[in-house]
Design an enzyme around this catalytic site. Sequence first.
Site, PDB file in Angstrom:
ATOM      1  CG  ASP A 267       2.318   0.325  -0.979  1.00 15.44           C
ATOM      2  OD1 ASP A 267       3.165   0.407  -1.987  1.00 15.44           O
ATOM      3  OD2 ASP A 267       1.218   0.486  -1.066  1.00 15.44           O
TER       4      ASP A 267
ATOM      5  CE  LYS B  37      -0.356   2.222  -9.538  1.00 10.67           C
ATOM      6  NZ  LYS B  37      -1.562   1.458  -9.679  1.00 10.67           N
TER       7      LYS B  37
ATOM      8  CE  LYS C 245      -5.114   1.453  -3.656  1.00  8.88           C
ATOM      9  NZ  LYS C 245      -4.126   1.818  -2.826  1.00  8.88           N
TER      10      LYS C 245
ATOM     11  CD  GLU D 221      -0.576   8.106  -3.751  1.00  7.30           C
ATOM     12  OE1 GLU D 221      -0.683   7.532  -4.848  1.00  7.30           O
ATOM     13  OE2 GLU D 221      -0.941   7.440  -2.740  1.00  7.30           O
TER      14      GLU D 221
END
Length: 348
Positions: free
Chosen positions: A187, A131, A204, A70
């Site tokens: 995601d 982004k 995370k 990524e």
Amino acid sequence: MPQNPAEHLPPGRPAGRSSSHGRSSSHGASSSPGASSSHRPGDDEGRYEPVLSAEVRAAPAAGLPVVALESTIIAHGLPRPRNLRVATELEEIVRSAGAVPATIAVLDGRAHVGLEKDELARIAEDPTVRKLSHRDLAPALASGASGATTVSATAFLAARAGLRVFATGGLGGVHRGWTEHQDESADLRLLARTGITVVCAGVKSILDVPATLQRLETLGVGIVGYGTGHFPGFYLSSSGVPVDWTVDSPAEVAEVMRAKDALGGPQAALIVANPVPVEDQLDPALHDRVLAEALDACRERGIAGQGVTPFLLDQLTRRTGGASLEANLAAVRGNVRLAARIAVAAVR
């Protein structure tokens, strides 16, 4: 054989097929039909196909596997100029393992699978690079924008180009307080319909890890712990939540991939949860204390929605003296190294 996502892929030529505008040099990007300065709607539908770098295009003939990387960590996750050094280092880790790196990004309205040196530098150095999540890809391509890809966008474009393995740091997931805000990363749904193997250090640690794992189970996304019986905690080697399956070598992961292909059925990712080494993890007590205080600060300041994650990550970086960033990088390096070894094992 490379396996694309099922019916969710956009129509058009297979991404790996060459075309007259499939060059990936900076000159080719700026003069291609997809460049923001020259393209007109409907001029060339082929400009929406991913552009493969010269190295990625040459990989099949050389019998080399390709590993997707990524670009958000380069453009938005690390300070300049260290970000470019890290990006170059990660690509070299892939090459040293006998695979080809494919850093993925969007430049001037063209999706690129693999970046040339000048393109990698542009992603690292241009502060206007956006982004891009999976949902942002169509507007970005149509408008000629440039952006770094998140996990969901990278996984989609990688699979669209026929790649099998993708390495990242940590996945997004279900946020804390989901019952109030119903905040969930894109995601998860994307991985539920994209048949790619993702090597990561878990999700995370600022997220609700048990809820995320439950959501992944509901969506049918497979998870194997690499050398661990517990799901990693991103900055931490363990989140304390057990996993159902453990593998201990790249060859074992490759065999799971083969079994998954043979079974067929609905497309979904395989997550290889690779913990950061204990010696490189963030001190657990420091992590828990800073995170608890940062969550309290969020509530006191009324920070919610999309503002929560960047605030918490910034607090972790600042209040750990940069130790969280170093743990993050240690995890990414380990994931890239493992992904390359898995990709090599999968083609043997």
